[in-house]
Design an enzyme around this catalytic site. Structure first.
Site, mmCIF file in Angstrom:
data_model
loop_
_atom_site.group_PDB
_atom_site.id
_atom_site.type_symbol
_atom_site.label_atom_id
_atom_site.label_comp_id
_atom_site.label_asym_id
_atom_site.label_seq_id
_atom_site.Cartn_x
_atom_site.Cartn_y
_atom_site.Cartn_z
ATOM 1 N N ILE A 18 36.448 47.410 44.576
ATOM 2 C CA ILE A 18 36.751 48.386 44.847
ATOM 3 C C ILE A 18 37.964 48.883 44.861
ATOM 4 O O ILE A 18 38.165 50.029 45.075
ATOM 5 C CB ILE A 18 36.980 47.794 46.752
ATOM 6 C CG1 ILE A 18 36.460 49.058 47.764
ATOM 7 C CG2 ILE A 18 37.661 47.757 46.970
ATOM 8 C CD1 ILE A 18 35.132 50.432 47.545
ATOM 9 N N SER A 40 47.900 40.805 41.269
ATOM 10 C CA SER A 40 46.406 40.198 41.163
ATOM 11 C C SER A 40 46.691 38.924 40.474
ATOM 12 O O SER A 40 47.648 39.040 39.540
ATOM 13 C CB SER A 40 45.837 41.515 40.714
ATOM 14 O OG SER A 40 44.139 41.297 40.904
ATOM 15 N N ARG A 41 45.914 38.434 40.808
ATOM 16 C CA ARG A 41 46.155 36.911 40.477
ATOM 17 C C ARG A 41 45.659 36.696 38.739
ATOM 18 O O ARG A 41 46.667 36.701 37.894
ATOM 19 C CB ARG A 41 45.423 35.659 40.788
ATOM 20 C CG ARG A 41 45.853 35.757 41.866
ATOM 21 C CD ARG A 41 44.644 34.689 42.902
ATOM 22 N NE ARG A 41 43.403 35.415 42.606
ATOM 23 C CZ ARG A 41 42.311 34.823 42.982
ATOM 24 N NH1 ARG A 41 42.335 33.487 43.395
ATOM 25 N NH2 ARG A 41 41.059 35.410 43.250
ATOM 26 N N LYS A 94 38.359 47.401 54.444
ATOM 27 C CA LYS A 94 37.355 46.613 55.693
ATOM 28 C C LYS A 94 36.354 45.512 55.464
ATOM 29 O O LYS A 94 36.617 45.629 54.029
ATOM 30 C CB LYS A 94 36.528 47.279 56.354
ATOM 31 C CG LYS A 94 35.063 48.049 55.168
ATOM 32 C CD LYS A 94 35.093 47.448 54.307
ATOM 33 C CE LYS A 94 33.401 46.680 54.311
ATOM 34 N NZ LYS A 94 32.906 45.920 53.720
ATOM 35 N N ASP A 172 29.069 41.489 55.699
ATOM 36 C CA ASP A 172 29.948 42.073 54.531
ATOM 37 C C ASP A 172 29.822 44.417 54.725
ATOM 38 O O ASP A 172 30.783 44.791 55.284
ATOM 39 C CB ASP A 172 30.916 41.297 53.208
ATOM 40 C CG ASP A 172 31.413 42.948 52.488
ATOM 41 O OD1 ASP A 172 32.119 42.413 52.950
ATOM 42 O OD2 ASP A 172 30.508 43.624 51.041
HETATM 43 P P1 NAP Z 1 36.496 41.642 44.372
HETATM 44 O O1 NAP Z 1 35.613 42.542 43.246
HETATM 45 O O2 NAP Z 1 35.921 40.156 44.105
HETATM 46 O O3 NAP Z 1 37.795 41.789 44.429
HETATM 47 C C1 NAP Z 1 38.487 41.301 44.995
HETATM 48 C C2 NAP Z 1 39.390 40.412 43.828
HETATM 49 O O4 NAP Z 1 40.693 40.438 45.531
HETATM 50 C C3 NAP Z 1 39.671 39.505 43.454
HETATM 51 O O5 NAP Z 1 39.301 40.546 42.054
HETATM 52 C C4 NAP Z 1 41.337 38.989 43.363
HETATM 53 O O6 NAP Z 1 41.471 39.146 42.270
HETATM 54 C C5 NAP Z 1 41.805 39.132 44.717
HETATM 55 N N1 NAP Z 1 41.488 37.847 45.421
HETATM 56 C C6 NAP Z 1 42.975 37.380 46.155
HETATM 57 N N2 NAP Z 1 42.602 36.557 46.794
HETATM 58 C C7 NAP Z 1 41.267 36.170 45.786
HETATM 59 C C8 NAP Z 1 40.149 34.950 46.517
HETATM 60 N N3 NAP Z 1 40.550 33.902 47.499
HETATM 61 N N4 NAP Z 1 38.985 35.213 46.462
HETATM 62 C C9 NAP Z 1 38.606 36.264 45.104
HETATM 63 N N5 NAP Z 1 39.581 37.429 44.699
HETATM 64 C C10 NAP Z 1 40.921 37.122 45.298
HETATM 65 O O7 NAP Z 1 35.746 41.703 45.739
HETATM 66 P P2 NAP Z 1 35.902 43.812 46.357
HETATM 67 O O8 NAP Z 1 33.725 43.997 46.302
HETATM 68 O O9 NAP Z 1 36.480 44.695 45.456
HETATM 69 O O10 NAP Z 1 36.013 43.932 47.500
HETATM 70 C C11 NAP Z 1 36.935 42.980 48.635
HETATM 71 C C12 NAP Z 1 37.732 44.278 49.917
HETATM 72 O O11 NAP Z 1 36.954 45.689 49.619
HETATM 73 C C13 NAP Z 1 35.875 42.951 50.882
HETATM 74 O O12 NAP Z 1 37.113 43.044 51.851
HETATM 75 C C14 NAP Z 1 35.271 44.123 50.591
HETATM 76 O O13 NAP Z 1 34.233 44.168 52.277
HETATM 77 C C15 NAP Z 1 35.410 45.866 50.073
HETATM 78 N N6 NAP Z 1 35.118 46.625 49.898
HETATM 79 C C16 NAP Z 1 34.397 46.214 49.055
HETATM 80 C C17 NAP Z 1 32.973 47.250 48.200
HETATM 81 C C18 NAP Z 1 32.371 47.035 46.857
HETATM 82 O O14 NAP Z 1 32.073 47.750 46.446
HETATM 83 N N7 NAP Z 1 32.483 46.348 46.795
HETATM 84 C C19 NAP Z 1 33.242 48.588 49.444
HETATM 85 C C20 NAP Z 1 34.406 48.483 49.936
HETATM 86 C C21 NAP Z 1 35.226 47.749 50.523
HETATM 87 P P3 NAP Z 1 42.760 38.644 40.984
HETATM 88 O O15 NAP Z 1 41.755 37.450 41.450
HETATM 89 O O16 NAP Z 1 43.431 39.161 40.166
HETATM 90 O O17 NAP Z 1 43.269 38.197 42.006
#
Ligand code: NAP
Length: 311
Positions: A18, A40-41, A94, A172
């Site tokens: 996101i 970011s890690r 969110k 989610d």
């Molecule tokens: P994601 O792709 O997994 O990205 C989250 C990032 O957070 C990871 O790339 C990771 O980066 C970091 N992170 C830090 N601690 C972590 C942990 N314990 N486990 C996993 N990752 C961790 O997830 P996302 O889809 O972007 O979603 C993140 C948030 O945005 C959620 O709350 C989701 O509901 C919201 N969201 C997502 C979307 C969508 O379409 N995907 C849409 C709207 C809102 P590093 O490994 O570099 O630290």
């Protein structure tokens, strides 16, 4: 993001899907913000100071004024608490945190420190939501149906955290539907019963159904994370003047006897606009109603164990 004088110097935390899909373009297009650093890690961006975590970012980038957290909800409490303690304004993706008590604590910390806390709900900014709320304002609402069915493998590939504790599973995406209905319905939303199906060996559900009420209206939700083929993010509202339908996550609005209304997606532009306004006014916006319904579903809902799932 050209570093305008007076722009809010912001750190972006959790450079995942996101952050890249929405936060970076929205920030680049809004000259009230300058992206000063990331935490970011495993990821970094060209030309932006990169830190492995938020505490290192706070220590290394004292010019920061605000952070926006795009990490998974479980773990965000500690990140937000660090930021608030450092006097930074905080915007949360969110769902805002893993628990309601975390949000209550953050709200108190932000108030004590005099910084802005913004629990963002991007789906509320979809083009059809504000006009739907306006149209419903003087209608009798009889029934509301939420159908949120998407393919976890397509939209969340490899996101193991989403089925872990505090990952919310199908809530989610489902919480986006709840964020819209809590915005467009006048009466409070109350959960009456629920069931959810959690795959064997996982902590969070892939399917759930909720029965709720809002005033005299029955509100039902069916959330499915295993929907292949056409994807469904629809809300139907039966009223005394016909049915209102929001589809495509709130971006398309159909009113009785009218052609569907559609407008370009500006959800994240509007979220950052709101964040800039809150910071300028010294206000916070902390709305936990969508999270309350999810928490209530975990309190009241029947749990069923489903087949094991792998991405
Ligand atoms: P994601 O792709 O997994 O990205 C989250 C990032 O957070 C990871 O790339 C990771 O980066 C970091 N992170 C830090 N601690 C972590 C942990 N314990 N486990 C996993 N990752 C961790 O997830 P996302 O889809 O972007 O979603 C993140 C948030 O945005 C959620 O709350 C989701 O509901 C919201 N969201 C997502 C979307 C969508 O379409 N995907 C849409 C709207 C809102 P590093 O490994 O570099 O630290």
């Amino acid at each position: 993001m050209a570093g305008m004088a007076g722009a809010i110097r912001l750190g972006l935390v959790g450079i995942g899907k996101i952050a890249r899909d929405q936060h970076l373009p929205a920030l680049a297009a809004d000259d009230r913000f300058v992206l000063s650093a990331t935490a970011s890690r495993n990821a970094q961006l060209d030309q932006v100071a990169a830190y492995p975590d938020i505490d290192a970012m706070i220590a290394g980038a004292p010019e920061l004024q605000a952070v926006s957290l795009c990490t998974p909800p479980d773990g965000r409490y500690a990140q937000a608490a660090s930021a608030i303690a450092a006097g930074l304004h905080v915007m949360l993706e969110k769902p805002p945190a893993a628990t309601l008590s975390e949000i209550a604590a953050l709200e108190a910390q932000a108030r004590a420190k005099g910084v802005t806390l913004f629990t963002s709900w991007h789906s509320r900014e979809a083009a059809g939501v504000a006009p739907a709320r306006d149209w419903l304002a003087d209608k009798r609402i009889d029934a509301v149906r939420l159908h949120w069915r998407e393919d976890i493998r397509r939209w969340h590939p490899g996101q193991e955290w989403i089925l872990g504790p505090g990952g919310f599973g199908v809530f989610d995406p489902g919480i986006n539907a709840l964020s819209i209905v809590t915005k467009i319905l006048r009466e409070p939303l109350l959960l009456q019963s629920a069931w959810m199906e959690v795959p064997e060996g996982r902590a969070s559900p892939l399917k759930a159904e909720l029965a709720m009420r809002s005033g005299d209206a029955a509100v039902t939700a069916d959330f499915d994370f295993l929907q292949t083929g056409p994807q469904t993010w629809d809300i139907e509202v039966d009223t005394d003047k016909g049915m209102l339908k929001l589809s495509m996550g709130g971006s398309v609005l159909e009113l009785p006897g009218e052609a569907p209304q559609k407008a370009p997606d500006r959800e994240y532009a509007r979220l950052y606009d709101r964040f800039a306004q809150l910071v300028a006014a010294g206000d916070s916006d902390v709305d936990v109603r969508p999270l309350q319904i999810v928490a209530d579903a975990f309190l009241l809902g029947e749990r069923r164990v489903g087949e094991a799932f792998s991405f």
